[in-house]
Design a protein around this motif. Structure first.
Motif, mmCIF file in Angstrom:
data_model
loop_
_atom_site.group_PDB
_atom_site.id
_atom_site.type_symbol
_atom_site.label_atom_id
_atom_site.label_comp_id
_atom_site.label_asym_id
_atom_site.label_seq_id
_atom_site.Cartn_x
_atom_site.Cartn_y
_atom_site.Cartn_z
ATOM 1 N N LEU A 136 49.759 35.217 29.558
ATOM 2 C CA LEU A 136 48.848 35.469 30.676
ATOM 3 C C LEU A 136 47.432 35.735 30.178
ATOM 4 N N ILE A 137 47.286 36.526 29.127
ATOM 5 C CA ILE A 137 45.967 36.812 28.570
ATOM 6 C C ILE A 137 45.312 35.532 28.073
ATOM 7 N N ARG A 138 46.104 34.676 27.444
ATOM 8 C CA ARG A 138 45.572 33.400 26.954
ATOM 9 C C ARG A 138 45.101 32.528 28.125
ATOM 10 N N HIS A 139 45.856 32.543 29.207
ATOM 11 C CA HIS A 139 45.478 31.770 30.394
ATOM 12 C C HIS A 139 44.194 32.315 31.020
ATOM 13 N N LEU A 140 44.085 33.627 31.138
ATOM 14 C CA LEU A 140 42.885 34.229 31.725
ATOM 15 C C LEU A 140 41.664 33.974 30.854
ATOM 16 N N ASN A 141 41.865 34.005 29.560
ATOM 17 C CA ASN A 141 40.748 33.777 28.631
ATOM 18 C C ASN A 141 40.237 32.339 28.729
ATOM 19 N N ALA A 142 41.134 31.429 29.036
ATOM 20 C CA ALA A 142 40.749 30.015 29.119
ATOM 21 C C ALA A 142 40.236 29.631 30.500
ATOM 22 N N SER A 143 40.302 30.554 31.452
ATOM 23 C CA SER A 143 39.937 30.223 32.837
ATOM 24 C C SER A 143 38.458 30.367 33.128
ATOM 25 N N SER A 144 37.696 30.908 32.195
ATOM 26 C CA SER A 144 36.228 31.005 32.317
ATOM 27 C C SER A 144 35.796 31.718 33.594
ATOM 28 N N PHE A 145 36.260 32.951 33.764
ATOM 29 C CA PHE A 145 35.840 33.752 34.910
ATOM 30 C C PHE A 145 34.404 34.233 34.706
ATOM 31 N N ASP A 146 33.722 34.440 35.819
ATOM 32 C CA ASP A 146 32.322 34.880 35.769
ATOM 33 C C ASP A 146 32.171 36.394 35.862
ATOM 34 N N VAL A 147 33.145 37.050 36.489
ATOM 35 C CA VAL A 147 33.051 38.489 36.685
ATOM 36 C C VAL A 147 34.440 39.053 36.916
ATOM 37 N N VAL A 148 34.631 40.319 36.549
ATOM 38 C CA VAL A 148 35.868 41.041 36.819
ATOM 39 C C VAL A 148 35.571 42.116 37.853
ATOM 40 N N LEU A 149 36.346 42.125 38.927
ATOM 41 C CA LEU A 149 36.256 43.165 39.954
ATOM 42 C C LEU A 149 37.475 44.052 39.802
ATOM 43 N N THR A 150 37.267 45.343 39.549
ATOM 44 C CA THR A 150 38.395 46.222 39.273
ATOM 45 C C THR A 150 38.078 47.652 39.666
ATOM 46 N N ASP A 151 39.134 48.444 39.808
ATOM 47 C CA ASP A 151 39.003 49.876 40.084
ATOM 48 C C ASP A 151 39.201 50.613 38.766
ATOM 49 N N PRO A 152 38.154 51.266 38.228
ATOM 50 C CA PRO A 152 38.263 51.870 36.893
ATOM 51 C C PRO A 152 39.098 53.134 36.838
ATOM 52 N N VAL A 153 39.555 53.656 37.990
ATOM 53 C CA VAL A 153 40.468 54.791 37.919
ATOM 54 C C VAL A 153 41.776 54.345 37.272
ATOM 55 N N HIS A 154 42.053 53.062 37.330
ATOM 56 C CA HIS A 154 43.110 52.407 36.545
ATOM 57 C C HIS A 154 42.378 51.524 35.538
ATOM 58 N N PRO A 155 42.073 52.038 34.343
ATOM 59 C CA PRO A 155 41.117 51.374 33.442
ATOM 60 C C PRO A 155 41.577 50.060 32.836
ATOM 61 N N CYS A 156 42.740 49.579 33.233
ATOM 62 C CA CYS A 156 43.271 48.355 32.639
ATOM 63 C C CYS A 156 42.327 47.176 32.870
ATOM 64 N N GLY A 157 41.776 47.065 34.074
ATOM 65 C CA GLY A 157 40.846 45.974 34.363
ATOM 66 C C GLY A 157 39.578 46.076 33.551
ATOM 67 N N ALA A 158 39.107 47.301 33.314
ATOM 68 C CA ALA A 158 37.915 47.489 32.489
ATOM 69 C C ALA A 158 38.183 47.080 31.044
ATOM 70 N N VAL A 159 39.367 47.402 30.549
ATOM 71 C CA VAL A 159 39.750 46.993 29.189
ATOM 72 C C VAL A 159 39.817 45.476 29.106
ATOM 73 N N LEU A 160 40.407 44.845 30.114
ATOM 74 C CA LEU A 160 40.527 43.387 30.121
ATOM 75 C C LEU A 160 39.154 42.723 30.171
ATOM 76 N N ALA A 161 38.241 43.259 30.964
ATOM 77 C CA ALA A 161 36.887 42.709 31.049
ATOM 78 C C ALA A 161 36.182 42.808 29.702
ATOM 79 N N LYS A 162 36.384 43.929 29.015
ATOM 80 C CA LYS A 162 35.782 44.106 27.689
ATOM 81 C C LYS A 162 36.333 43.080 26.709
ATOM 82 N N TYR A 163 37.634 42.844 26.765
ATOM 83 C CA TYR A 163 38.254 41.888 25.857
ATOM 84 C C TYR A 163 37.797 40.459 26.143
ATOM 85 N N LEU A 164 37.686 40.111 27.425
ATOM 86 C CA LEU A 164 37.283 38.754 27.796
ATOM 87 C C LEU A 164 35.773 38.558 27.743
#
Length: 305
Positions: A136-164
Motif C-alpha cells: 500500500l505504501i508503495r502504491h501511495l508513493n507512486a500515485s503522485s498526490f499533491d496534498v495530504v488531508l489528515t487529523d493530527p490527533v491521530h498522527p499516522c497521516g502526518a507521519v505518512l505525509a512526511k515520508y511521502l
C-alpha cells in the motif's frame, strides 16, 4: 446558510492553497488519512466539496471502522488491522458516556485519561497496519498526490505525509498535551488561557491559575505513552531519529474546528485557520411566521434599552 458557506470557503482556502499550484491548478489529487468517529464526519464534508470542485480524493482507512464508508465522491483504499470490531465499538460507547458524567473535575480527568490511553491502542495498531503495509505504501508513493488531508490527533497521516514528502493540511479540533501549539510554534500562556477539563473561567483566581499550571503536568505521562509509538514508527519509516514535534511542524496549514465564540481567545499563527461550525449541518431558514414572532419578542427589549 451564509455562515455555513463562508466557513466552507475557509476550509477550502487552506486545501486549495496546497493543491492548486502550478500545472495542477485545474485539479489535484488529495490523499485523505482520517481519524475514526465524529472526526471523519466533519472532514467528509470538506472532501465532498473538493470533489465538487474537480479534485480527486483517495481515503485510506482500516477495514474495520465505524463511519468511514464508501461514497461516490472519493476512492477508498483499505488495509487490515489486528483488533476486533466489537472491542472498538465498546470503547467508543464507554468513552462517549464520560461526557455526560457529573463528577469532580479530578475524577473526570483521570477517567478521561484512562479511556484515551485505552483508545490509543486501537489507533496505534491501525497506524501499524497502514505504515507497515509495504504494498500500500508503495502504491501511495507512486500515485503522485499533491496534498495530504489528515487529523493530527491521530498522527499516522502526518507521519505518512512526511515520508511521502507531500504538503500536509491538518484538520482538527485540538491535540492533547499542547502538541498543536508545539507544531505551530505558537505562544501558549498558561496564565490566562483556561485548560480543557479544568472548568476554569477566563478570569481566574490565584488558585485557579495554579490549577491551570499544574494541569498539563498530568498529561505528560499520558502523552508519553500515547504518542511515543508514532515517533518510533516515523523513525523506522524515515530511517532516522525523528520526534513527533518535528513531524507536526511540517504541517502547511492547520484547520481548527473551533472559533473564539466557543473557545477562549488565544494567540494564533499565520497558518492557523479557524473553521468553527463546519461540522454543523445547514438548516432551512425560519418561516416568516417564526421570524415575525422573534422580532416582536425582541422589540420590547430593544425599546427598554
Amino acid at each position: 446558510m451564509a455562515l455555513g458557506l463562508q466557513l466552507r470557503r475557509q476550509v477550502l482556502a487552506g486545501l486549495l492553497l496546497c493543491v492548486c499550484v502550478g500545472r495542477w491548478a485545474e485539479a489535484g489529487k488529495v490523499l485523505v488519512v482520517p481519524m475514526e468517529g465524529s472526526h471523519w464526519l466533519s472532514m467528509r464534508e470538506a472532501v465532498r466539496e473538493l470533489h465538487a470542485r474537480g479534485h480527486q480524493a483517495v481515503v485510506v482507512a482500516p477495514e474495520l471502522n465505524m463511519h468511514i464508508k464508501a461514497e461516490d465522491f472519493f476512492t477508498t483504499k483499505t488495509y487490515t488491522v489486528s483488533y476486533i470490531g466489537e472491542k472498538l465499538d465498546s470503547f467508543v460507547k464507554t468513552h462517549v458516556n464520560l461526557v455526560f458524567e457529573k463528577v469532580h473535575w479530578v475524577t473526570l480527568f483521570l477517567k478521561t485519561m484512562a479511556s484515551l490511553k485505552k483508545g490509543s491502542l486501537f489507533f496505534e495498531r491501525s497506524c501499524e497496519g497502514l505504515l507497515y503495509n509495504k504494498d500500500l505504501i508503495r502504491h501511495l508513493n507512486a500515485s503522485s498526490f499533491d496534498v495530504v488531508l489528515t487529523d493530527p490527533v491521530h498522527p499516522c497521516g502526518a507521519v505518512l505525509a512526511k515520508y511521502l514528502s507531500i504538503p500536509a493540511v491538518f484538520f482538527l479540533r485540538q491535540i492533547p498535551c499542547d502538541l498543536d501549539v508545539e507544531g505551530t510554534a505558537c505562544p501558549n500562556p498558561f496564565s490566562y488561557i483556561p485548560r480543557l477539563l479544568t472548568t476554569n473561567p477566563d478570569r481566574m483566581t490565584f488558585f485557579q491559575r495554579v490549577k491551570n499550571m499544574l494541569y498539563p503536568l498530568g498529561l505528560k505521562y499520558f502523552c508519553q505513552v500515547t504518542f511515543t509509538p508514532y515517533a518510533r514508527m516515523a523513525s523506522e519509516l524515515l530511517q532516522r531519529e525523528v520526534s513527533l514535534g518535528e513531524i507536526l511542524a511540517s504541517g502547511s496549514v492547520w484547520l481548527f474546528r473551533g472559533d473564539f465564540v466557543m473557545d477562549y481567545p488565544r494567540p494564533i499563527m499565520p497558518n492557523m485557520v479557524f473553521i468553527g461550525g463546519i461540522n454543523c449541518a445547514n438548516r432551512k431558514p425560519l418561516s416568516q411566521v417564526c421570524t415575525a414572532a422573534f422580532v416582536q419578542s425582541v422589540l420590547p427589549v430593544e425599546h427598554n434599552l
